[in-house]
Design a protein around this motif. Structure first.
Motif, PDB file in Angstrom:
ATOM      1  N   VAL A  45       0.881  -1.169   0.000  1.00 49.83           N
ATOM      2  CA  VAL A  45       0.000   0.000   0.000  1.00 49.83           C
ATOM      3  C   VAL A  45       0.916   1.215   0.000  1.00 49.83           C
ATOM      4  O   VAL A  45       1.585   1.504   0.986  1.00 49.83           O
ATOM      5  CB  VAL A  45      -0.918   0.032   1.235  1.00 49.83           C
TER       6      VAL A  45
ATOM      7  N   CYS B 216     -11.065   2.517   4.989  1.00 47.34           N
ATOM      8  CA  CYS B 216     -10.322   1.254   4.987  1.00 47.34           C
ATOM      9  C   CYS B 216     -10.927   0.312   6.037  1.00 47.34           C
ATOM     10  O   CYS B 216     -10.966   0.652   7.223  1.00 47.34           O
ATOM     11  CB  CYS B 216      -8.848   1.488   5.276  1.00 47.34           C
ATOM     12  N   PRO B 217     -11.355  -0.891   5.609  1.00 46.08           N
ATOM     13  CA  PRO B 217     -12.036  -1.785   6.549  1.00 46.08           C
ATOM     14  C   PRO B 217     -11.116  -2.399   7.595  1.00 46.08           C
ATOM     15  O   PRO B 217     -11.600  -2.944   8.591  1.00 46.08           O
ATOM     16  CB  PRO B 217     -12.636  -2.862   5.633  1.00 46.08           C
ATOM     17  N   VAL B 218      -9.808  -2.328   7.378  1.00 48.13           N
ATOM     18  CA  VAL B 218      -8.880  -2.962   8.315  1.00 48.13           C
ATOM     19  C   VAL B 218      -7.876  -1.959   8.908  1.00 48.13           C
ATOM     20  O   VAL B 218      -6.854  -2.349   9.474  1.00 48.13           O
ATOM     21  CB  VAL B 218      -8.144  -4.153   7.648  1.00 48.13           C
TER      22      VAL B 218
ATOM     23  N   VAL C 209      -5.637   0.309   7.830  1.00 45.36           N
ATOM     24  CA  VAL C 209      -4.241   0.327   7.387  1.00 45.36           C
ATOM     25  C   VAL C 209      -3.581   1.676   7.667  1.00 45.36           C
ATOM     26  O   VAL C 209      -2.392   1.743   7.975  1.00 45.36           O
ATOM     27  CB  VAL C 209      -4.162  -0.025   5.883  1.00 45.36           C
ATOM     28  N   PHE C 210      -4.353   2.770   7.587  1.00 41.49           N
ATOM     29  CA  PHE C 210      -3.758   4.113   7.592  1.00 41.49           C
ATOM     30  C   PHE C 210      -3.797   4.763   8.971  1.00 41.49           C
ATOM     31  O   PHE C 210      -4.748   4.590   9.745  1.00 41.49           O
ATOM     32  CB  PHE C 210      -4.507   5.020   6.598  1.00 41.49           C
TER      33      PHE C 210
ATOM     34  N   CYS D 204      -3.558  -5.216   4.784  1.00 46.48           N
ATOM     35  CA  CYS D 204      -4.390  -4.892   3.618  1.00 46.48           C
ATOM     36  C   CYS D 204      -5.003  -6.147   3.009  1.00 46.48           C
ATOM     37  O   CYS D 204      -4.335  -7.167   2.843  1.00 46.48           O
ATOM     38  CB  CYS D 204      -3.530  -4.171   2.585  1.00 46.48           C
ATOM     39  N   ILE D 205      -6.302  -6.059   2.665  1.00 44.22           N
ATOM     40  CA  ILE D 205      -7.019  -7.177   2.044  1.00 44.22           C
ATOM     41  C   ILE D 205      -7.346  -6.881   0.574  1.00 44.22           C
ATOM     42  O   ILE D 205      -8.188  -7.549  -0.032  1.00 44.22           O
ATOM     43  CB  ILE D 205      -8.303  -7.508   2.825  1.00 44.22           C
ATOM     44  N   ASP D 206      -6.686  -5.878   0.006  1.00 42.91           N
ATOM     45  CA  ASP D 206      -6.791  -5.585  -1.430  1.00 42.91           C
ATOM     46  C   ASP D 206      -8.217  -5.250  -1.888  1.00 42.91           C
ATOM     47  O   ASP D 206      -8.603  -5.589  -3.005  1.00 42.91           O
ATOM     48  CB  ASP D 206      -6.249  -6.756  -2.270  1.00 42.91           C
ATOM     49  N   CYS D 207      -8.964  -4.566  -1.040  1.00 42.64           N
ATOM     50  CA  CYS D 207     -10.341  -4.230  -1.432  1.00 42.64           C
ATOM     51  C   CYS D 207     -10.388  -3.071  -2.415  1.00 42.64           C
ATOM     52  O   CYS D 207     -11.392  -2.872  -3.092  1.00 42.64           O
ATOM     53  CB  CYS D 207     -11.183  -3.909  -0.207  1.00 42.64           C
ATOM     54  N   MET D 208      -9.335  -2.273  -2.473  1.00 42.99           N
ATOM     55  CA  MET D 208      -9.190  -1.142  -3.398  1.00 42.99           C
ATOM     56  C   MET D 208     -10.063   0.067  -3.066  1.00 42.99           C
ATOM     57  O   MET D 208     -10.126   1.025  -3.850  1.00 42.99           O
ATOM     58  CB  MET D 208      -9.443  -1.567  -4.857  1.00 42.99           C
ATOM     59  N   ILE D 209     -10.713   0.059  -1.926  1.00 45.18           N
ATOM     60  CA  ILE D 209     -11.556   1.205  -1.564  1.00 45.18           C
ATOM     61  C   ILE D 209     -10.723   2.480  -1.469  1.00 45.18           C
ATOM     62  O   ILE D 209     -11.118   3.535  -1.972  1.00 45.18           O
ATOM     63  CB  ILE D 209     -12.295   0.938  -0.231  1.00 45.18           C
ATOM     64  N   CYS D 210      -9.557   2.395  -0.847  1.00 45.93           N
ATOM     65  CA  CYS D 210      -8.745   3.606  -0.672  1.00 45.93           C
ATOM     66  C   CYS D 210      -8.349   4.202  -2.016  1.00 45.93           C
ATOM     67  O   CYS D 210      -8.357   5.420  -2.191  1.00 45.93           O
ATOM     68  CB  CYS D 210      -7.519   3.309   0.179  1.00 45.93           C
TER      69      CYS D 210
ATOM     70  N   VAL E 160      -2.257   0.393  -4.679  1.00 44.58           N
ATOM     71  CA  VAL E 160      -2.266  -0.895  -3.985  1.00 44.58           C
ATOM     72  C   VAL E 160      -1.905  -1.964  -4.985  1.00 44.58           C
ATOM     73  O   VAL E 160      -2.543  -2.100  -6.031  1.00 44.58           O
ATOM     74  CB  VAL E 160      -3.639  -1.179  -3.342  1.00 44.58           C
TER      75      VAL E 160
HETATM   76 FE1  SF4 Z   1      -7.420  -0.734   3.228  1.00 41.12          FE
HETATM   77 FE2  SF4 Z   1      -8.647  -1.794   1.106  1.00 41.12          FE
HETATM   78 FE3  SF4 Z   1      -6.865   0.174   0.764  1.00 41.12          FE
HETATM   79 FE4  SF4 Z   1      -6.020  -2.253   1.498  1.00 41.12          FE
HETATM   80  S1  SF4 Z   1      -7.008  -1.710  -0.461  1.00 41.12           S
HETATM   81  S2  SF4 Z   1      -5.385  -0.280   2.385  1.00 41.12           S
HETATM   82  S3  SF4 Z   1      -7.724  -2.938   2.810  1.00 41.12           S
HETATM   83  S4  SF4 Z   1      -8.861   0.331   1.831  1.00 41.12           S
END
Ligand code: SF4
Length: 103
Positions: free
Chosen positions: A38, A55-57, A59-60, A83-89, A100
């Motif tokens: 990330v 970010c669901p986990v 990270v930041f 990071c779970i690679d959700c790509m929301i950020c 990411v």
């Molecule tokens: Fe968080 Fe998802 Fe971004 Fe990874 S990709 S840092 S889990 S928001």
């Protein structure tokens, strides 16, 4: 936006809280990219905060960046290993400061 090929185009110049810092760095005006899986381009980040909120986990984390021309806070990928690679950020960042590597 952040250069997605930063690992080829930049050199790792430092480490911060367990993650890489990719130069060039010339504090306080130039801070480079923090993180690898990330990656946040601190020179683009303007402390919008959407990544921290979404970010669901978690990270930041905020870090202070006094004297930087864009913002005096940066979204540091302090927990990039989670990071779970959700790509929301990547989607919510208004200035495309985050890359990411989900590959
Ligand atoms: Fe968080 Fe998802 Fe971004 Fe990874 S990709 S840092 S889990 S928001």
């Amino acid at each position: 936006p952040i250069d997605p090929s930063f690992e080829e185009n930049r050199e790792q110049v430092d480490e911060h809280e367990g993650h890489a810092v990719w130069g060039p760095v010339d504090e306080p005006e130039e801070l480079g990219i923090h993180g690898t899986h990330v990656a946040v381009d601190f020179d683009i980040c303007l402390a919008d905060g959407a990544c921290l909120e979404d970010c669901p986990v978690d990270v930041f984390e905020w870090v202070d960046s006094p004297g930087h021309p864009e913002s005096e806070l940066k979204a540091d990928p302090a927990n990039e290993d989670q990071c779970i690679d959700c790509m929301i950020c990547v989607d919510v960042c208004p200035v495309d400061a985050i890359d990411v590597d989900a590959g």
